[in-house]
Design a protein around this motif. Sequence first.
Motif, PDB file in Angstrom:
ATOM      1  N   LEU A 123       4.249  10.061 -17.998  1.00 34.82           N
ATOM      2  CA  LEU A 123       3.691   8.717 -18.180  1.00 34.82           C
ATOM      3  C   LEU A 123       2.170   8.671 -18.049  1.00 34.82           C
ATOM      4  N   THR A 124       1.555   9.760 -17.626  1.00 37.55           N
ATOM      5  CA  THR A 124       0.098   9.792 -17.461  1.00 37.55           C
ATOM      6  C   THR A 124      -0.486  10.946 -18.257  1.00 37.55           C
ATOM      7  N   PRO A 125      -1.721  10.859 -18.702  1.00 33.20           N
ATOM      8  CA  PRO A 125      -2.632   9.718 -18.661  1.00 33.20           C
ATOM      9  C   PRO A 125      -2.260   8.669 -19.707  1.00 33.20           C
ATOM     10  N   ILE A 126      -2.452   7.423 -19.335  1.00 32.15           N
ATOM     11  CA  ILE A 126      -2.065   6.306 -20.200  1.00 32.15           C
ATOM     12  C   ILE A 126      -2.940   6.265 -21.453  1.00 32.15           C
ATOM     13  N   ALA A 127      -4.246   6.420 -21.283  1.00 31.93           N
ATOM     14  CA  ALA A 127      -5.179   6.300 -22.405  1.00 31.93           C
ATOM     15  C   ALA A 127      -5.640   7.660 -22.930  1.00 31.93           C
ATOM     16  N   VAL A 161      -7.486   2.346  -4.764  1.00 37.70           N
ATOM     17  CA  VAL A 161      -6.819   1.773  -5.932  1.00 37.70           C
ATOM     18  C   VAL A 161      -7.622   2.045  -7.209  1.00 37.70           C
ATOM     19  N   VAL A 162      -8.945   1.965  -7.128  1.00 37.82           N
ATOM     20  CA  VAL A 162      -9.775   2.307  -8.291  1.00 37.82           C
ATOM     21  C   VAL A 162      -9.566   3.772  -8.663  1.00 37.82           C
ATOM     22  N   TRP A 163      -9.501   4.648  -7.665  1.00 44.28           N
ATOM     23  CA  TRP A 163      -9.247   6.065  -7.902  1.00 44.28           C
ATOM     24  C   TRP A 163      -7.895   6.246  -8.604  1.00 44.28           C
ATOM     25  N   MET A 164      -6.880   5.561  -8.109  1.00 39.59           N
ATOM     26  CA  MET A 164      -5.552   5.666  -8.711  1.00 39.59           C
ATOM     27  C   MET A 164      -5.581   5.206 -10.172  1.00 39.59           C
ATOM     28  N   PHE A 165      -6.240   4.063 -10.427  1.00 37.77           N
ATOM     29  CA  PHE A 165      -6.300   3.546 -11.792  1.00 37.77           C
ATOM     30  C   PHE A 165      -6.973   4.541 -12.724  1.00 37.77           C
ATOM     31  N   SER A 173       3.069   1.773  -9.694  1.00 39.76           N
ATOM     32  CA  SER A 173       1.989   1.969  -8.722  1.00 39.76           C
ATOM     33  C   SER A 173       0.836   0.994  -8.938  1.00 39.76           C
ATOM     34  N   MET A 174       0.515   0.699 -10.176  1.00 39.82           N
ATOM     35  CA  MET A 174      -0.616  -0.196 -10.445  1.00 39.82           C
ATOM     36  C   MET A 174      -0.367  -1.630  -9.956  1.00 39.82           C
ATOM     37  N   PRO A 175       0.771  -2.247 -10.277  1.00 39.59           N
ATOM     38  CA  PRO A 175       1.002  -3.591  -9.731  1.00 39.59           C
ATOM     39  C   PRO A 175       1.058  -3.600  -8.201  1.00 39.59           C
ATOM     40  N   ALA A 176       1.662  -2.568  -7.608  1.00 35.60           N
ATOM     41  CA  ALA A 176       1.717  -2.496  -6.143  1.00 35.60           C
ATOM     42  C   ALA A 176       0.313  -2.374  -5.568  1.00 35.60           C
ATOM     43  N   TRP A 204       0.848  -1.187   0.000  1.00 40.07           N
ATOM     44  CA  TRP A 204       0.000   0.000   0.000  1.00 40.07           C
ATOM     45  C   TRP A 204       0.888   1.243   0.000  1.00 40.07           C
ATOM     46  N   LEU A 205       1.898   1.264   0.844  1.00 35.41           N
ATOM     47  CA  LEU A 205       2.824   2.403   0.898  1.00 35.41           C
ATOM     48  C   LEU A 205       3.623   2.548  -0.393  1.00 35.41           C
ATOM     49  N   VAL A 206       4.050   1.427  -0.961  1.00 36.18           N
ATOM     50  CA  VAL A 206       4.769   1.463  -2.239  1.00 36.18           C
ATOM     51  C   VAL A 206       3.870   2.053  -3.320  1.00 36.18           C
ATOM     52  N   LYS A 207       2.609   1.626  -3.341  1.00 35.40           N
ATOM     53  CA  LYS A 207       1.639   2.157  -4.308  1.00 35.40           C
ATOM     54  C   LYS A 207       1.501   3.658  -4.170  1.00 35.40           C
TER      55      LYS A 207
END
Length: 147
Positions: A116-120, A96-100, A56-59, A41-44
């Motif tokens: 690197l953001t936004p991805i899409a 996590v949904v918010w982050m995604f 951040s996403m895999p974490a 969670w902290l790594v994310k």
Amino acid sequence: FIVVFSWVMSLCSVPGSTWQEDSNFGWTRSHDVMFCGEVFWLVKECFWMLLIPWLSMPAGVVSVACICTAVFLRRQEPYHRLVPDVCAAVWLLSNVVWMFEEEWWDAPRHQTPWALTPIAGQQEALFSRWQSVIKVGFALVPATWGL
């Protein structure tokens, strides 16, 4: 991440052990899995602040998997001892949904040098729709605590 996730899953499948057995410092294995989830969670959070979605996403996924697994393993505990963990799991899932959705569809006010953001690409309609879902998730935490 795969190595650490495999290690966490190996905690879940130690032959001949039960989840009520004490390991180091009087912790059960579910405490170990919860601790691992909190570390991820902290790594994310760190990589989310830096806007590095590929870390951040895999974490975030590993942290949700660990904390939800720990809550599942503690399901036999009395309700009053389980509520804080359930609240943490709901909060983290919403977070996590918010982050995604932020890393996929929302551009930062000031772009980072690595951009690197936004991805899409920026998509305000999707961003707003997911914001409504996230608000419900965060609202469930005090509602759960109040039960």
